[in-house]
Design an enzyme around this catalytic site. Structure first.
Site, PDB file in Angstrom:
ATOM      1  N   ASP A 127       0.815  -1.221   0.000  1.00 23.05           N
ATOM      2  CA  ASP A 127       0.000   0.000   0.000  1.00 23.05           C
ATOM      3  C   ASP A 127       0.855   1.280   0.000  1.00 23.05           C
ATOM      4  O   ASP A 127       0.660   2.194   0.814  1.00 23.05           O
ATOM      5  CB  ASP A 127      -0.949   0.014   1.209  1.00 23.05           C
ATOM      6  CG  ASP A 127      -1.879  -1.193   1.218  1.00 23.05           C
ATOM      7  OD1 ASP A 127      -2.002  -1.852   0.175  1.00 23.05           O
ATOM      8  OD2 ASP A 127      -2.463  -1.480   2.283  1.00 23.05           O
ATOM      9  N   ASP A 231      -4.146 -13.469   4.742  1.00 23.09           N
ATOM     10  CA  ASP A 231      -5.524 -13.659   4.287  1.00 23.09           C
ATOM     11  C   ASP A 231      -6.445 -12.567   4.814  1.00 23.09           C
ATOM     12  O   ASP A 231      -6.627 -12.413   6.028  1.00 23.09           O
ATOM     13  CB  ASP A 231      -6.043 -15.033   4.722  1.00 23.09           C
ATOM     14  CG  ASP A 231      -7.133 -15.547   3.794  1.00 23.09           C
ATOM     15  OD1 ASP A 231      -7.971 -14.725   3.362  1.00 23.09           O
ATOM     16  OD2 ASP A 231      -7.134 -16.747   3.487  1.00 23.09           O
TER      17      ASP A 231
END
Length: 685
Positions: A127, A231
């Site tokens: 990010d 996940d």
């Protein structure tokens, strides 16, 4: 639990990432997490809270003495419970990779954490902007080379840590350009990152609906090492109105020997993560040597079944709800707080007992496993609602679409439709009542800490359900409570979403990610009569939509598709888009003419004398196109004097069954003596 990956001698990492945006968990919550991980057989905790200043924004700053003590305590608590504490740092917002002072600052920060007793680390570059500064462009040939250079230096500086994880900027397949197998970024990582460093990967997307064995094999070849899955299936930091209490699923257990580990980055709220972490632990214990679990979540011989894992988790969670977390408050058998006698309250030392004509004391109903199952199904997973939530949406959609049936007259046809509407309205009302009961029982649960993490969500769903219930009551002629009437001047709780909701409703794509209603049409569809030239395309579509297993049972509708039977007048229509034929609907006004024997009960054929077969391609996202196709056939059958129509569907054709149920134009008929593998849906005309 400690699994050994067949691809290396390293421990299989299984556990939790605290890697979301928002308020980090408290020290006490993390300590509780370690206890649960040890109890359930998980072995790893990755410390990476995005909004911890010294993890990301101010990564260069060393920890103060007070912060040192907290981290030392936390690392010690993890060791006490046999949990590997992995300290992560995210310098990618502003690091200059080519500056030796920057690399030295990074090494110094991690050396400080080493002194706290930490032996496992992670360097995260997720990010962030992908454009290098001018100085880095002069030194490195690519962004990947810059990141790998610094990562390798840090890894060597730490002198073979127990675990060292690297999170690439392209951490999922959707970010890879042009693809995983052709990504120059990933190939650079795979070729130049030191072998002792593991790579984090989220799957096909940031939040992956499914992670297949094939996709992991592909990225393993490129990275030259099996990845560790980060996940995000239970992450909710991207939407403050959503919570995910469904089971860990759509990750086949065959993945276990092909990975270096699986870490879940779950909901921001700590307590609701009981289910996410518990079901992951159940998955990790599953035998990968058994036949794999199906991607739709049903058990096909694997040791892991998502629904069973969910029930195990909810059963254990129910116990937690009953544990009062306010030690200064004891509870009587009725569930009411009971005050201890004190000098400050000498006037009343006996518990109040109402008289025979007075209101009885309020008694809280205990929370049940069914309540928690309902809660999980209302807040299930990012890409799917739970069964009860889907059922409620289907009923509301049908009741709204058929609202005129509530005021039908007394004729046989109209009376039957009105009766069905009232019965389904009552069923919807019963489901709404169950949600309200669940809310009330949760609100009275002794464990207030869990309740407070859930409260905003359950309050919101209760309010939404109550509004829907009031709307159905108004359709049925009953007056809803004044506060729930949907008018031009509603109370603030009568509309949802605030400014964000206003923006979404104004944008042209609003609703195209809805899990229940299909996205709006983006193509022009044509409905026209079938011609002889369409025969091959119709057969091709029919075969494409049905596997060999689905084709084993022959139905009357198949003979219509194959041309062995001629459809009735104006009852042979096809659907076209810009790619060609994408659907069809054929019908026989008198189904008896096609029967060699009494295939269906006489009573059924009296109410539903006509037969229709219908199919659409999955590329048709707009249900309105299929509705128009079917409605045209219905109109032709009415013109031919038919009073009802039925449709044959193979029971294992789940896609078409669900699609027709969603349309709300047909409902499943209860018919005795049906042949195996057959479901019959029908409607009065």
């Amino acid at each position: 639990m400690s699994k050994t990956n067949t691809n290396s001698s390293k421990m299989f990492l299984s556990g939790v990432v605290e890697g979301f945006y928002g308020r980090p968990w408290t020290m006490e919550q993390r300590k509780l997490l370690f206890k649960r991980e040890q109890k359930w057989g998980l072995n790893t905790y990755l410390y990476a809270p995005k909004d911890d200043y010294k993890h990301r924004m101010y990564w260069r700053e060393l920890y103060t003495r007070e912060e040192e003590d907290l981290l030392i305590t936390l690392i010690s608590a993890a060791k006490e419970h046999n949990v590997e504490f992995v300290y992560a740092i995210s310098p990618g917002l502003d690091i200059t990779f080519s500056n030796p002072k920057e690399v030295a600052a990074l090494k110094k920060k991690l050396s400080q954490v080493c002194e706290f007793g930490c032996r496992s680390f992670a360097l995260l570059f997720d990010d962030i902007e992908t454009e290098m500064c001018a100085a880095d462009k002069e030194t490195f040939s690519s962004f990947a080379h810059a990141q790998v250079s610094v990562t390798n230096q840090v890894f060597q500086h730490l002198q073979a840590p127990h675990t060292f994880l690297f999170c690439p900027t392209d951490y999922c397949a959707a970010f890879c350009n042009p693809s995983v197998s052709q990504s120059s970024y990933l190939h650079t990582v795979g070729e130049t990152l030191l072998p002792g460093i593991d790579v984090l990967w989220t799957g096909p997307k940031v939040v992956s609906k499914e992670i297949s064995v094939e996709s992991i094999e592909e990225v393993t070849r490129v990275l030259q090492r099996p990845p560790v899955i980060w996940d995000n299936i239970h992450a909710n930091d991207y939407d403050p109105q959503r919570l995910f209490l469904g089971p860990f699923k759509n990750r086949p257990t065959e993945l276990i020997p092909k990975l270096s580990g699986v870490l879940t980055n779950p909901n921001c709220e700590f307590e609701p993560n009981f289910v996410a972490i518990h079901t992951l632990a159940t998955w990790c214990k599953s035998s990968s040597s058994q036949k794999d679990v199906a991607m739709d979540g049903e058990d096909q011989g694997s040791d892991y079944n998502p629904q069973e894992a969910l029930q195990l988790a909810l059963t254990d969670w129910l116990v937690e709800f009953g544990v009062a977390d306010q030690p200064d408050v004891s509870r009587s058998g009725s569930g009411r707080p009971k005050r201890e006698p004190s000098e400050e309250e000498p006037m009343q030392t006996d518990e109040y007992v109402p008289g025979p004509r007075e209101n009885p004391l309020y008694t809280a109903e205990p929370l049940t496993l069914n309540d928690l199952t309902l809660l999980a199904e209302l807040f299930y997973l990012p890409y799917e609602h739970g069964p009860t939530a889907l059922a409620m949406l289907r009923e509301l959609h049908w009741l709204h679409a058929n609202g005129d049936a509530a005021s039908f007259g007394a004729s046989a046809v109209d009376g039957g439709k009105a009766k069905e509407w009232r019965e389904r309205a009552q069923h919807f009302d019963d489901m709404c009542s169950a949600v309200v009961r669940m809310f009330n029982r949760l609100s009275n649960a002794p464990n207030r800490t869990i309740l407070y993490d859930l409260y905003n969500y359950i309050c919101d769903i209760k309010s939404g359900v109550s509004l829907a219930r009031a709307f159905v009551n108004s359709l049925g002629g009953r007056n809803p409570p004044p506060s729930q009437v949907i008018t031009d001047d509603p109370e603030p709780w009568g509309f949802r979403g605030g400014l964000s909701g206003e923006f979404q409703r104004m944008l042209p794509c609003h609703g195209n990610r809805d899990l229940f209603r299909s996205p709006p049409a983006s193509r022009v569809y044509t409905i026209r009569p079938c011609t002889p030239k369409d025969k091959l395309d119709i057969l091709r579509l029919s075969k494409e939509m049905q596997s060999e297993a689905l084709q084993q049972t022959a139905f009357i509708g198949d003979r219509l598709v194959e041309g062995q039977l001629a459809p009735s007048k104006h009852c042979d229509l096809v659907l076209e888009d810009d790619q060609g034929l994408c659907g069809y609907a054929f019908a026989l006004a008198d189904a008896k003419t096609a029967m060699n024997k009494a295939q269906y009960p006489e009573m059924m054929l009296r109410d539903f004398p006509s037969l229709m077969t219908v199919q659409t391609h999955p590329r048709v996202p707009d249900p309105n196109a299929a509705k128009r196709l079917i409605a045209n056939v219905f109109s032709s059958l009415r013109d031919l004097g038919s009073g009802g129509v039925f449709c044959e569907i193979r029971s294992d054709d789940k896609r078409m069954l669900d699609f027709l149920k969603t349309l709300g134009m047909l409902h499943v008929l209860k018919v005795d003596g049906l042949q195996a593998g057959l479901v019959v849906m029908g409607t009065k005309l």
